[in-house]
Write an enzyme that holds these catalytic residues in place. Structure first.
Site, PDB file in Angstrom:
ATOM      1  N   ASP A   1       0.814  -1.229   0.000  1.00  0.00           N
ATOM      2  CA  ASP A   1       0.000   0.000   0.000  1.00  0.00           C
ATOM      3  C   ASP A   1       0.843   1.274   0.000  1.00  0.00           C
ATOM      4  O   ASP A   1       0.429   2.302   0.523  1.00  0.00           O
ATOM      5  CB  ASP A   1      -0.962   0.051   1.203  1.00  0.00           C
ATOM      6  CG  ASP A   1      -1.750  -1.222   1.344  1.00  0.00           C
ATOM      7  OD1 ASP A   1      -2.159  -1.749   0.300  1.00  0.00           O
ATOM      8  OD2 ASP A   1      -1.937  -1.703   2.474  1.00  0.00           O
TER       9      ASP A   1
ATOM     10  N   LYS B   1       2.269   1.967  -5.112  1.00  0.00           N
ATOM     11  CA  LYS B   1       2.954   1.428  -6.309  1.00  0.00           C
ATOM     12  C   LYS B   1       2.099   1.579  -7.556  1.00  0.00           C
ATOM     13  O   LYS B   1       2.597   1.845  -8.635  1.00  0.00           O
ATOM     14  CB  LYS B   1       3.286  -0.065  -6.092  1.00  0.00           C
ATOM     15  CG  LYS B   1       4.270  -0.309  -4.972  1.00  0.00           C
ATOM     16  CD  LYS B   1       4.500  -1.789  -4.753  1.00  0.00           C
ATOM     17  CE  LYS B   1       3.246  -2.502  -4.285  1.00  0.00           C
ATOM     18  NZ  LYS B   1       2.748  -2.060  -2.982  1.00  0.00           N
TER      19      LYS B   1
ATOM     20  N   HIS C   1      -4.091  -2.197  -6.176  1.00  0.00           N
ATOM     21  CA  HIS C   1      -3.424  -0.983  -6.633  1.00  0.00           C
ATOM     22  C   HIS C   1      -4.454   0.080  -7.021  1.00  0.00           C
ATOM     23  O   HIS C   1      -5.251  -0.132  -7.926  1.00  0.00           O
ATOM     24  CB  HIS C   1      -2.521  -1.283  -7.827  1.00  0.00           C
ATOM     25  CG  HIS C   1      -1.386  -2.195  -7.476  1.00  0.00           C
ATOM     26  ND1 HIS C   1      -0.607  -2.814  -8.414  1.00  0.00           N
ATOM     27  CD2 HIS C   1      -0.904  -2.580  -6.281  1.00  0.00           C
ATOM     28  CE1 HIS C   1       0.315  -3.545  -7.796  1.00  0.00           C
ATOM     29  NE2 HIS C   1       0.138  -3.424  -6.508  1.00  0.00           N
TER      30      HIS C   1
ATOM     31  N   THR D   1       3.337 -12.700   2.895  1.00  0.00           N
ATOM     32  CA  THR D   1       2.503 -13.268   1.845  1.00  0.00           C
ATOM     33  C   THR D   1       3.187 -14.548   1.343  1.00  0.00           C
ATOM     34  O   THR D   1       4.190 -14.976   1.912  1.00  0.00           O
ATOM     35  CB  THR D   1       2.249 -12.239   0.731  1.00  0.00           C
ATOM     36  OG1 THR D   1       1.221 -12.748  -0.130  1.00  0.00           O
ATOM     37  CG2 THR D   1       3.494 -11.941  -0.094  1.00  0.00           C
TER      38      THR D   1
ATOM     39  N   THR E   1     -10.044  -5.058   0.797  1.00  0.00           N
ATOM     40  CA  THR E   1     -10.937  -5.530   1.857  1.00  0.00           C
ATOM     41  C   THR E   1     -11.750  -4.408   2.484  1.00  0.00           C
ATOM     42  O   THR E   1     -12.725  -4.678   3.173  1.00  0.00           O
ATOM     43  CB  THR E   1     -10.096  -6.170   2.972  1.00  0.00           C
ATOM     44  OG1 THR E   1      -9.145  -5.190   3.412  1.00  0.00           O
ATOM     45  CG2 THR E   1      -9.339  -7.394   2.485  1.00  0.00           C
TER      46      THR E   1
ATOM     47  N   ASP F   1       2.235  14.741   0.743  1.00  0.00           N
ATOM     48  CA  ASP F   1       1.214  15.770   0.968  1.00  0.00           C
ATOM     49  C   ASP F   1       0.409  15.523   2.238  1.00  0.00           C
ATOM     50  O   ASP F   1      -0.043  16.458   2.901  1.00  0.00           O
ATOM     51  CB  ASP F   1       0.260  15.823  -0.238  1.00  0.00           C
ATOM     52  CG  ASP F   1      -0.323  14.453  -0.557  1.00  0.00           C
ATOM     53  OD1 ASP F   1       0.473  13.523  -0.822  1.00  0.00           O
ATOM     54  OD2 ASP F   1      -1.556  14.291  -0.522  1.00  0.00           O
TER      55      ASP F   1
HETATM   56  P1  GDP Z   1      -0.320   0.036  -3.801  1.00  0.00           P
HETATM   57  O1  GDP Z   1      -0.897  -1.288  -3.445  1.00  0.00           O
HETATM   58  O2  GDP Z   1       1.113   0.173  -3.406  1.00  0.00           O
HETATM   59  O3  GDP Z   1      -0.562   0.415  -5.218  1.00  0.00           O
HETATM   60  O4  GDP Z   1      -1.045   1.124  -2.877  1.00  0.00           O
HETATM   61  P2  GDP Z   1      -2.623   1.378  -2.736  1.00  0.00           P
HETATM   62  O5  GDP Z   1      -3.170   1.831  -3.998  1.00  0.00           O
HETATM   63  O6  GDP Z   1      -3.271   0.258  -2.069  1.00  0.00           O
HETATM   64  O7  GDP Z   1      -2.613   2.544  -1.634  1.00  0.00           O
HETATM   65  C1  GDP Z   1      -2.096   3.746  -1.854  1.00  0.00           C
HETATM   66  C2  GDP Z   1      -3.155   4.785  -1.550  1.00  0.00           C
HETATM   67  O8  GDP Z   1      -2.554   6.046  -1.546  1.00  0.00           O
HETATM   68  C3  GDP Z   1      -4.242   4.863  -2.589  1.00  0.00           C
HETATM   69  O9  GDP Z   1      -5.413   5.296  -1.973  1.00  0.00           O
HETATM   70  C4  GDP Z   1      -3.709   5.913  -3.564  1.00  0.00           C
HETATM   71  O10 GDP Z   1      -4.716   6.558  -4.312  1.00  0.00           O
HETATM   72  C5  GDP Z   1      -3.073   6.846  -2.617  1.00  0.00           C
HETATM   73  N1  GDP Z   1      -1.912   7.592  -3.060  1.00  0.00           N
HETATM   74  C6  GDP Z   1      -0.862   7.186  -3.827  1.00  0.00           C
HETATM   75  N2  GDP Z   1       0.075   8.151  -3.872  1.00  0.00           N
HETATM   76  C7  GDP Z   1      -0.401   9.194  -3.120  1.00  0.00           C
HETATM   77  C8  GDP Z   1       0.125  10.461  -2.756  1.00  0.00           C
HETATM   78  O11 GDP Z   1       1.231  10.840  -3.099  1.00  0.00           O
HETATM   79  N3  GDP Z   1      -0.676  11.239  -1.952  1.00  0.00           N
HETATM   80  C9  GDP Z   1      -1.887  10.863  -1.515  1.00  0.00           C
HETATM   81  N4  GDP Z   1      -2.597  11.679  -0.751  1.00  0.00           N
HETATM   82  N5  GDP Z   1      -2.400   9.660  -1.827  1.00  0.00           N
HETATM   83  C10 GDP Z   1      -1.666   8.829  -2.614  1.00  0.00           C
END
Ligand code: GDP
Length: 426
Positions: free
Chosen positions: A13, A16, A41, A238, A303, A335
């Protein structure tokens, strides 16, 4: 002309999906090489907001070939459903290819995942119940089903019968359930196989050719270094390797092919599921960070579970970057920290009366580790519109420099919001 891996340095999370989506524009191939539909993602672009579980994050660019490699746990239902959803929401038809050697998550893998979590009760490992652990157990016990086997009915039946023989004893004797007849599984599997047929090929040959022709390939990791079964917080890990080192294997590329490894690091910590989490926050502090984090609060993309929250953990992240062999870091969610007067960061662990900084302790020791916190100045403003490092407030620049020094890897990009364009390249 690069082979790049985008991988998580933390517990998953990290953002990526957003980073892959942003970088995919310059790639010809985006490859999933491990894990299955337990990924989540989140991608926000001009088509809307998507949570991809099975599809590679390059599916929003019609010219990119999206590869499901042999190392993945292919959930056919989820893949087809996600593809349909994309089309229904106006995304151009994505190019998808699936390895004939990828193995298939079967309905009984999901069933066993659920039954086992139920049986373990409070001692469970926090499974996403997508059948991933039973799937990989079968794969390495040589009881799995390869995609290619879906097109040979007799062989498929034989493979299913072999896999179910011992499972049916468990179903009856341990879980008090009816046994499963392999034949009953055939109609659905054969129907799925037909829907999949046009996507199936020898993706390893395809990628080797692309590599030799100097095309850009992006290898997209799922979860993070600390969930790796060999190097992470086992058994709260995992079932497939989350490391860039596994990417060439799971994708089918030479081990020397990868030249760039981007470790995605979150500006604070979050974690879904069970396991030790040293810099974890509780109460109002955790609630506030969870509410303000991510794009709509920190809740699991798969989830919906509230994520556990913590401050940036230098010990775990340095270890994560080391394991990944990071050549650069992408720092995300910077941010989010704009609300704090001072930003606590975990710079060491207090363990057995000593301060540990350079060594990430084994799981058995982590439970008693206490975080050593330092405080960095906050910037107290919105930075989500900033597009260059120099325009960041001094304190935000300091925070980035602190992360860089703490993990010992250059921060090459900084994400200041969930959208594709909210990115600073250094
Ligand atoms: P992943 O599994 O690594 O792709 O991560 P996820 O998508 O599960 O979780 C990352 C969360 O952070 C998601 O809700 C994205 O939309 C959000 N996100 C990603 N980069 C940023 C960022 O730079 N700032 C903010 N505020 N949210 C972000």
């Amino acid at each position: 002309m690069t082979v790049t891996a985008i991988v998580g340095a933390n517990w998953g999370d990290e953002g990526k999906g957003k980073m892959t989506d942003a970088l995919a524009a310059k790639s010809s191939y985006v490859v999933r090489y491990q894990g299955g539909s337990n990924a989540g993602h989140t991608i926000i672009n001009s088509y809307g907001k998507f949570a991809l579980h099975m599809l590679p994050s390059g599916v929003f660019y019609p010219e990119i070939t999206n590869v499901i490699g042999p190392g993945t746990a292919l959930d056919i239902d989820v893949l087809l459903r996600e593809r349909d959803e994309l089309l229904a929401r106006g995304v151009p038809v994505p190019r998808i290819v699936i390895s004939e050697r990828a193995q298939v998550v079967l309905s009984f893998h999901r069933l066993f995942d659920e039954l086992e979590e139920e049986r373990l009760g409070a001692a469970s490992f926090g499974s996403t119940k997508r059948g991933i652990a039973p799937f990989y157990a079968d794969k390495y016990a040589k009881l799995g089903v390869q995609v290619a086997e879906l097109y040979d009915e007799e062989r498929l039946l034989q493979r299913l019968e072999q896999s179910l023989a011992a499972k049916n004893v468990l179903l009856e004797q341990l879980y008090n359930r009816k046994p499963i007849n392999a034949r009953d599984l055939l109609p659905e599997l054969l129907e799925q196989a037909e829907k999949l047929r046009s996507f199936v090929c020898d993706t390893s040959k395809l990628l080797h050719d692309a590599y030799r022709n100097g095309e850009s390939i992006l290898l997209e990791g799922q979860l993070g270094a600390l969930r790796d079964p060999d190097h992470g917080i086992y058994p709260y890990s995992t079932s497939s390797s989350t490391l860039a080192g596994f990417a060439p294997i799971g994708a089918g590329l030479p081990p020397y092919a990868i030249t760039r490894i981007i470790a995605v690091v979150k500006a604070y910590s979050s974690c879904v599921g069970a396991g030790p989490f040293v810099s974890e926050l509780n109460g109002a502090e955790a609630d506030e960070l969870r509410r303000l984090g991510g794009d709509a609060g920190e809740f699991g993309a798969l989830t919906g579970r509230p994520r556990r929250m913590g401050w940036f953990d230098a010990v775990a992240t340095r270890y994560g970057c080391m394991l990944q062999g990071a050549t650069e870091v992408a720092l995300t969610n910077l941010d989010v920290l704009g609300y704090l007067d001072e930003i606590p960061v975990c710079t060491g662990y207090e363990l057995d009366g000593q301060i540990v900084m350079e060594h990430f302790p084994v799981t058995a020791k982590l439970d008693s580790a206490k975080p050593v916190l330092e405080r960095l100045p906050g910037w107290k403003c919105d930075i989500s519109h900033v597009r260059s490092f120099e325009q960041l407030p001094e304190a935000a620049q300091q925070y980035v420099n602190f992360v860089e020094a703490a993990v010992g890897v250059r921060v090459g990009s900084i994400s200041v919001g969930p959208s594709r364009e909210q990115l600073i390249t250094r």
